[in-house]
Design an enzyme around this catalytic site. Sequence first.
Site, PDB file in Angstrom:
ATOM      1  N   GLU A 127       1.930  -9.061  -4.019  1.00  0.00           N
ATOM      2  CA  GLU A 127       1.571  -8.517  -2.711  1.00  0.00           C
ATOM      3  C   GLU A 127       1.524  -9.653  -1.687  1.00  0.00           C
ATOM      4  OE1 GLU A 127      -2.314  -6.115  -0.858  1.00  0.00           O
ATOM      5  OE2 GLU A 127      -2.538  -7.346  -2.656  1.00  0.00           O
ATOM      6  N   LYS A 157       0.852   0.799   1.474  1.00  0.00           N
ATOM      7  CA  LYS A 157      -0.404   0.862   0.726  1.00  0.00           C
ATOM      8  C   LYS A 157      -1.348   1.930   1.287  1.00  0.00           C
ATOM      9  CE  LYS A 157      -3.995  -2.344  -0.958  1.00  0.00           C
ATOM     10  NZ  LYS A 157      -4.516  -3.722  -0.769  1.00  0.00           N
ATOM     11  N   CYS A 167      -2.321  -3.561  -5.605  1.00  0.00           N
ATOM     12  CA  CYS A 167      -3.634  -4.197  -5.711  1.00  0.00           C
ATOM     13  C   CYS A 167      -4.787  -3.190  -5.784  1.00  0.00           C
ATOM     14  CB  CYS A 167      -3.804  -5.161  -4.530  1.00  0.00           C
ATOM     15  SG  CYS A 167      -5.077  -6.430  -4.766  1.00  0.00           S
TER      16      CYS A 167
END
Length: 263
Positions: free
Chosen positions: A40, A112, A149
């Site tokens: 990321e 995300k 994440c």
Amino acid sequence: MKIAVVQTASSYDKAANRDLVTRVVADAAREQPDVVVLPEAIMADFAVEGGSVGEAAEALDGEFVDTLRKCALEHRVAIVAGMFERSCDQHRPYNTLLAVGADGSLLGAYRKIHLYDAFGYKESDQLTPGDVAPVVVKVAGRSLGLMTCYDLRFPELSRALVDAGAEVLVVPAAWVRGPLKEHHWTTLLTARAVENTCYVAAAAQNGKKYCGLSQVIDPQGIALTAVGEADGYAVAEVSADRLTDVRRRNPSLLNRRYTVSPR
């Protein structure tokens, strides 16, 4: 299918990060993987709290994506990598995973969903969340589900990806160090693999801020390969036969009595 997960740390210097991407993809490509997974925010590191990544953000036809395309074409390998993508709010871009095919084509982009508003940090001050929808891309005949994440803490996303056909959950991350954080990282990676009877390929940033511990986990929760805290990469084979065998012996997806549709 062969997957390489790369572990390294980005900086605030985007040109230096593009050079870093070129080097690490070339290194991992020596193992002839089908896909190289980068962490990321490899395009540019997160700003300090109270700062902004808005100025670092680029469009999907910017210099960072151009670098990914060139690397993919040169080494004939698909690449998944994290970037900050411009949104309608110039101060709050998307935290985006980009998947590029071995032919340089754009396979998909995942913005995300779950922003890291936890453990004293507020990612939503810097970023705009993406639409709530699973993103699955095809590489070398296998289906890869994209998540980033903090998404790892929300099992409903991984299940939605598997329901959409994902055989491998690809998890680029910049998992912040802290008390028990490394334990959470490894436990959640294993849990997502076991509960979904799928592979998990996690590529994390390391260094002073982030925990590293990149790894590939099989559908029984076994770590097939891993990187510790240092820079490097690890390579593992993803087997369709192994996936089928595990799901035959442990048909938990078929035995479900309760399902939740994405909102």
